[in-house]
Design an enzyme around this catalytic site. Structure first.
Site: not given
Ligand code: CJB
Length: 833
Positions: A374, A567-568, A573, A678, A682
């Protein structure tokens, strides 16, 4: 004692079979029965929490009847099962999902109304099951939903943490962590006090000669901890198939205390033993994309893996088949490297306990396992010190050495003059201290390795696992692009949109075959349909605005463009890129004349996400977001034109409110760092557009929905390495607009500069590893394009509709079918109505 009831008495059982409810009256009867008996309350004493409990118990009873039938059918048919081993299952709430999957939500709604409750209030009583950090754990949860919905015989295996991911509070702009004790009342689990496994740690290995004159290894001594099974039923959508998620809880073996110690007066040590045992499953490690190498974490891994394998092997042995048929009956998928010890444990069971020859055992092992990678982030790749493994699992270390020896012999044969290759691929890293490389062990012990999006699967083949492609050939490596369950992420989270879609595509079948969404394309020109679509989005934004008001006290305008990044929190990110962009927007507004401001499009920028408690930079990012919000939201020059919101404690149930309400969401990782993502799926599925880098699944989303329906920006993965090199070896100049943003922070506009120096230094002085400056200009320009596009509402809504119409590929049903066919070799088994 034989537990099965003899034939002559079974008639009585069949006569008395439990009948589950199927209509409103039946539901009401069950609900009231649970209030009055199970909960020992009455109509004079039933608040929303009790109503939630009783409703859940009524549905749980229903699920468990289906669960029993499913398990009986699977056992009777003796079909191959897949076991999904994951340290994280981020399930969220269960009640709404259970009601929808069994098709009785409207029934329950009417029944609850009769009894004096609104179903939404009851649903929102539930505490999220938050046994995961982020994407990896949520993926496991979506997979369970798809496995059951597609009628695959499948079990999940995980740990029953007493504390899930911490609850996040924001105090004075800083993240504060509060423990999440979620087990106070959990109707969704069944303790199986009869299903226990003794798990051994420490001790030593003895070599002895057995009766057959063969030399065998015996692992003895050390300490024993007991694993107790807790089962969670997983209902499929519109099918009676109800699969099992088995979570292990740790307990001192031999009951509550060691009675010998207790009776001899050594109370303290007796209690300490008990507490040490319970510590193993006490808490989920709160790191996302980071491994910290703690001994307790390794203990968790072995505890869970050993209990699960014991269970799987016990089930297989009941079939009395020869061991060579094990891979025909059992597929085990390793969700990341966390369960890699399962490979070693199965080899140990086969050679030490079952007496198989090494080679035969090893063939069985490799055929059984598949491994999903991952991440390529180096800090997330698990390595364990050899000395720690030696201490905790002495026999396993020997087996790891043997696996490595045979593997390296094979490599040497194929690459005779390449000593460096042996060093590079060795499962044991010859560093100080020596380390076991878990990803390499997982590759060597599996028959397939997959990445989670095309770019990511290509990257693992050309970077971290390059040598293994040489050794095994390219066919061992494959891609299964991630997906999400449309049941939770559309039907449950966005019921009105789901209903509108159903009215255009021929009913609810699209929830089982998401490609049917393409029937929406022909309606895109229908103005009434577009209007209804836009109304639903607006209503979802009003709902989020209310949530923002009650949780933060800030009023936002639902007509503004809602821009979301949830998100985290992680440097890769790039929430820092987002907040720097927000500051740039703020400065631009401040520099405008009042008439210019009138032309500006109002924006609400929403952030949400947890930082790992030990991740200092991530916590600074949260603080800057809140500090910027505190200034911008109060600035009268700005008014509605810009609001900056940080939503506390982002989790699955909040995502269900946030995703349907977004106009644009951000998926802006440095290219090549986000394996898939992901939440991008969504958001698009809920009729929001996205701004993103060419990374992870963004690339495939673009291919499916069309380039004109996504806002891509930034450098490409193939250029990242050169840029990083240039930063550290050439002269590194910072983007001029970004420089101004930094200057504003340094002026103290957002409070004490000290708190933010590290974030600025990361870009200016420490090589800007995440390319924030390189991507800044194209990021800002792309946001201008977003504003411009949003002004043309008709076209914007058309883009949203077309995007949804083309999202069929991203259902987790498609992923699960791909895994089933190309990795697990399993078939569905329908359990009948
Ligand atoms: N992922 O959530 C985690 N934790 C990790 O430690 C490593 C990876 C994420 O897994 C998701 C599911 O595959 C991916 O979509 C996401 O990109 C990745 O970061």
């Amino acid at each position: 004692v034989e537990a099965s009831i003899p034939e002559p008495q079974r008639e009585a059982w069949k006569r008395n079979q439990v009948q589950s409810f199927g209509d409103k009256d039946g539901f009401e009867r069950e609900m009231v029965r649970h209030v009055e008996t199970t909960l020992a309350r009455s109509m004079f004493n039933c608040d929303e929490s009790a109503a939630y409990s009783a409703t859940s118990l009524a549905f749980r009873d229903r699920l468990i009847t289906d669960w029993n039938k499913t398990q009986q059918r699977q056992t009777f048919n003796d079909t191959k099962r897949v076991y999904y081993l994951s340290l994280e299952f981020l399930m969220g709430r269960a009640l709404d999902n259970a009601m929808l999957n069994v098709g009785l939500k409207d029934t329950a709604k009417a029944g609850l109304a009769d009894l004096g409750f609104r179903i939404e209030d009851i649903i929102s009583q539930e505490h999220d099951a938050a046994l995961g950090n982020g994407g990896l754990g949520r993926l496991a949860a979506c997979f369970l939903d798809s496995l059951a919905s597609l009628n695959y015989p499948a079990w999940g295996y995980g740990l029953r943490y007493r504390y899930g991911i911490f609850k996040q509070e924001i105090i004075d702009g800083y993240q504060v962590e509060v423990p999440d004790y979620w087990l106070d009342f959990n109707p969704w689990e069944f303790p199986r006090h009869d299903v226990t496994v003794d798990i051994q740690f420490f001790g030593h290995v003895n070599k002895v000669t057995n009766d057959a004159g063969k030399s065998v290894c015996i692992w003895e001594g050390g300490e024993i901890v007991q694993a107790v099974a807790y089962d969670v039923p997983i209902p499929g959508y519109d099918t009676p198939t109800t699969n099992n998620l088995r979570l292990w809880s740790s307990k001192a073996s031999g009951g509550e205390f060691d009675f010998q110690k207790f009776n001899s007066g050594d109370y303290e040590s007796s209690v300490a033993d008990q507490q040490r045992a319970e510590t193993i499953s006490a808490v989920l490690y709160p790191n996302d994309n980071l491994e910290r190498g703690k001994e307790l974490r390794l203990k968790q891994q072995y505890f869970w893996v050993a209990a699960s394998l014991y269970d799987i092997v016990r089930r297989f042995k009941k079939s009395k088949r020869p061991w060579t048929e094990f891979p025909d009956q059992v597929a085990i998928q390793l969700n990341d490297t966390h369960p890699t010890l399962a490979i070693v444990e199965l080899q140990r069971i086969l050679i030490d306990i079952e007496g198989l020859e090494w080679d035969l055992a090893w063939d069985i092992v490799r055929e059984t396992f598949g491994y999903t990678n991952h991440t390529v982030l180096p800090e997330a790749l698990e390595k364990w010190p050899v000395s720690l493994v030696q201490h905790l699992l002495p026999r396993h270390l020997q087996i790891i050495y043997d696996i490595n020896l045979y593997f390296l012999q094979q490599v040497e044969k194929a690459f005779p003059d390449d000593g460096d290759m042996l060093r590079r691929v060795s499962i044991i890293e010859e560093s100080q201290p020596k380390m076991v490389r878990m990803a390499f062990l997982a590759i060597v012990g599996s028959h397939k390795v997959n990445g989670v999006a095309e770019l990511h699967s290509d990257l693992i083949k050309t970077t971290i696992f390059k040598d293994f492609v040489q050794i095994y050939g390219p066919d061992k490596f494959t891609n299964v692009t991630n997906g999400i369950t449309p049941r939770r992420w559309l039907h449950q989270a966005n019921p009105r949109l789901s209903e509108l879609i159903a009215s255009k595509v021929g009913g609810n079948d699209f929830l089982k075959d998401l490609t049917l969404l393409n029937r929406l394309e022909k309606h895109v020109k229908d103005a009434k349909f577009r209007r209804e679509w836009a109304e639903i989005k607006y209503a979802n934004k009003v709902r989020l605005a209310k949530h923002i008001k009650t949780t933060t006290g800030i009023t936002v305008n639902p007509a503004a463009l809602f821009d979301v990044q949830v998100k985290r929190i992680h440097e890769y990110k790039r929430q820092q890129l987002n907040i720097f962009g927000v500051i740039h927007r703020y400065l631009s507004i401040k520099a405008m004349s009042p008439p210019e401001r009138k032309k500006q499009l109002p924006r609400v920028v929403v952030f949400g996400g947890k930082a790992a408690p030990g991740y200092w930079m991530a916590k600074q990012i949260i603080h800057l977001i809140n500090a910027v919000g505190a200034v911008v939201n109060e600035d009268e020059d700005v008014g509605d034109l810009l609001k900056v919101i940080f939503l506390e404690d982002y989790n699955v149930s909040k995502a269900e409110i946030i995703c349907p309400a977004s106009d644009i969401s951000q998926h802006i990782s440095t290219a090549g760092t986000e394996a898939s993502g992901t939440s991008n799926m969504k958001f698009v599925l809920n009729g929001g557009l996205i701004i993103g880098t060419c990374d992870g699944a963004n690339i495939e989303i673009t291919r499916e929905i069309g380039e004109s329906n996504i806002f891509l920006f930034g450098n490409l993965a193939e250029d990242v390495e050169d840029l990083r090199h240039a930063h550290t070896h050439g002269s590194h100049s910072i983007d001029a607009k970004l420089d101004k943003v930094f200057a504003e922070i340094e002026k103290g506009t957002f409070g004490s500069v000290d708190d933010f120096r590290g974030m600025i230094a990361a870009v200016r002085q420490h090589g800007d590893y995440y390319l924030v400056s390189d991507d800044f200009n194209s990021y800002i320009e792309t946001h201008d394009l977003v504003d411009a596009a949003y002004r043309n509402q008709d076209e914007w809504v058309s883009k949203c509709i077309l995007s949804v119409a083309r999202m069929g590929f991203f259902t987790s049903d498609r992923c699960i079918n791909e895994y089933a066919e190309s990795i697990w070799n399993i078939e569905p088994l329908y359990t009948g109505k």
